[in-house]
Motif scaffolding. Sequence first.
Motif, mmCIF file in Angstrom:
data_model
loop_
_atom_site.group_PDB
_atom_site.id
_atom_site.type_symbol
_atom_site.label_atom_id
_atom_site.label_comp_id
_atom_site.label_asym_id
_atom_site.label_seq_id
_atom_site.Cartn_x
_atom_site.Cartn_y
_atom_site.Cartn_z
ATOM 1 N N ALA A 54 0.823 -1.202 0.000
ATOM 2 C CA ALA A 54 0.000 0.000 0.000
ATOM 3 C C ALA A 54 0.860 1.256 0.000
ATOM 4 O O ALA A 54 1.994 1.258 0.508
ATOM 5 C CB ALA A 54 -0.910 0.001 1.227
ATOM 6 N N PRO A 55 0.363 2.358 -0.541
ATOM 7 C CA PRO A 55 1.108 3.634 -0.492
ATOM 8 C C PRO A 55 1.327 4.065 0.953
ATOM 9 O O PRO A 55 0.612 3.664 1.879
ATOM 10 C CB PRO A 55 0.191 4.600 -1.236
ATOM 11 N N TRP A 56 2.323 4.939 1.099
ATOM 12 C CA TRP A 56 2.688 5.327 2.460
ATOM 13 C C TRP A 56 1.577 6.119 3.150
ATOM 14 O O TRP A 56 1.454 6.088 4.381
ATOM 15 C CB TRP A 56 3.985 6.123 2.450
ATOM 16 N N GLN A 57 0.752 6.833 2.394
ATOM 17 C CA GLN A 57 -0.340 7.580 3.016
ATOM 18 C C GLN A 57 -1.342 6.626 3.687
ATOM 19 O O GLN A 57 -1.762 6.842 4.825
ATOM 20 C CB GLN A 57 -1.065 8.445 1.987
ATOM 21 N N ILE A 58 -1.716 5.570 2.961
ATOM 22 C CA ILE A 58 -2.658 4.601 3.536
ATOM 23 C C ILE A 58 -1.999 3.850 4.690
ATOM 24 O O ILE A 58 -2.621 3.587 5.721
ATOM 25 C CB ILE A 58 -3.138 3.631 2.434
ATOM 26 N N THR A 59 -0.713 3.515 4.540
ATOM 27 C CA THR A 59 -0.002 2.811 5.620
ATOM 28 C C THR A 59 0.044 3.667 6.884
ATOM 29 O O THR A 59 -0.112 3.165 8.003
ATOM 30 C CB THR A 59 1.424 2.454 5.164
ATOM 31 N N THR A 60 0.235 4.955 6.744
ATOM 32 C CA THR A 60 0.293 5.845 7.904
ATOM 33 C C THR A 60 -1.043 5.878 8.648
ATOM 34 O O THR A 60 -1.097 5.778 9.886
ATOM 35 C CB THR A 60 0.672 7.262 7.463
ATOM 36 N N VAL A 61 -2.125 6.017 7.897
ATOM 37 C CA VAL A 61 -3.447 6.077 8.535
ATOM 38 C C VAL A 61 -3.785 4.760 9.219
ATOM 39 O O VAL A 61 -4.254 4.726 10.367
ATOM 40 C CB VAL A 61 -4.514 6.450 7.485
ATOM 41 N N VAL A 62 -3.523 3.640 8.550
ATOM 42 C CA VAL A 62 -3.856 2.331 9.117
ATOM 43 C C VAL A 62 -3.019 2.056 10.351
ATOM 44 O O VAL A 62 -3.505 1.475 11.342
ATOM 45 C CB VAL A 62 -3.672 1.236 8.058
#
Length: 270
Positions: A236-244
Motif C-alpha cells: 500500500a502507499p505510504w499515506q494509507i499505511t500511515t493512517v492504518v
Amino acid sequence: MSTPLRSTYPVPVEDLIPAARTLVDKTGGIPSQNQMMKHFRIGKEKAKAVRLALIEEDAATTATHLHTVPDPADTEPETVAESTGDEMPPAVEEEASPQVTAAVEPGIVAVLPQSEEVPTASPQDAPPVRSWPVLLLALPAFVAVWSGWVGLGTLTGFGVVHPLPGIADGFTINSAITLPIGVETYAAFALRVWLSGQVPASARRFAKWSALSALVLGALGQVAYHLLEAAGVTRAPWQITTVVACLPVAVLGMGAALAHLIHARPSEGN
C-alpha cells in the motif's frame, strides 16, 4: 256543613266547583264520584266532571309550590362570608364529570350511571421487538469486514508477530486482526452508548461523533483494500499505511475517553 244545592233547573259544573272546594276543605281530600252524586244529588257524568276539575286544580297548585333545592356548594361560601365578614376566594372550577343527566320534572334531576370505559393496551404492554435478526445480519458483514481489514493490514505491514519472545517463542499472532477487532468493536460500542440515552450529555455527544467517525474509517478501509486488491498492488502507499498504522492507537484513546465520560460526575461531564 254546606247544604246540598237544590234547584228546579240543572246546576252547571262551574257552579258546583266552589261548593265542591268547600267540601274538600272539610273532608281533607277530594271526594269520590259516588260521594259527589250523593252530596250534590247530581248525575254520574256531572259528578265525574266536577271531580276531574278538582284534581286538575290540585295538580296545578302542587306544581306552583315545587321549587329546586339550591346546591350547597353555591350557598355555603356566601353564608361563611357573611358570618366571618371576609371575602371568600373564587371557587375553583372542577372538571366536568362525564356523567349523563336527564331532566325528569322541574327541579328534579336524575343522574344516570357512568358507562365503564374499555381499557386500551398501553405501549408498555406490547411485546418487545426481538433483536436476534441483527446477529443474522452481522454474520456476513463480519466475514466481509474481517477479511477486508486483515487484507489491508497485510498490505500495510501488519503480519505474524511473536508477542511473547523469550517466554513463549512458539506463540505467534497475526497483528492484522487488531484492525477489525479494534475499529469495528469500538464503532458498535460507541453507537450503543449514543442511542441508549442513559449517559451524561457530554458522553453522548462524544459517542455520537466518534461512532460516526469509526464507521466512516471502516468504510474507507474496505474501499482502500478492494481498490488495491483489484489493481494488483502488493504494498500500500505510504499515506494509507500511515493512517492504518495509527488506527489502533486512535481506537484505544477514543475508548478510554468514552469510558471516562460515561462514569464522570455531572460537573465533570458538562
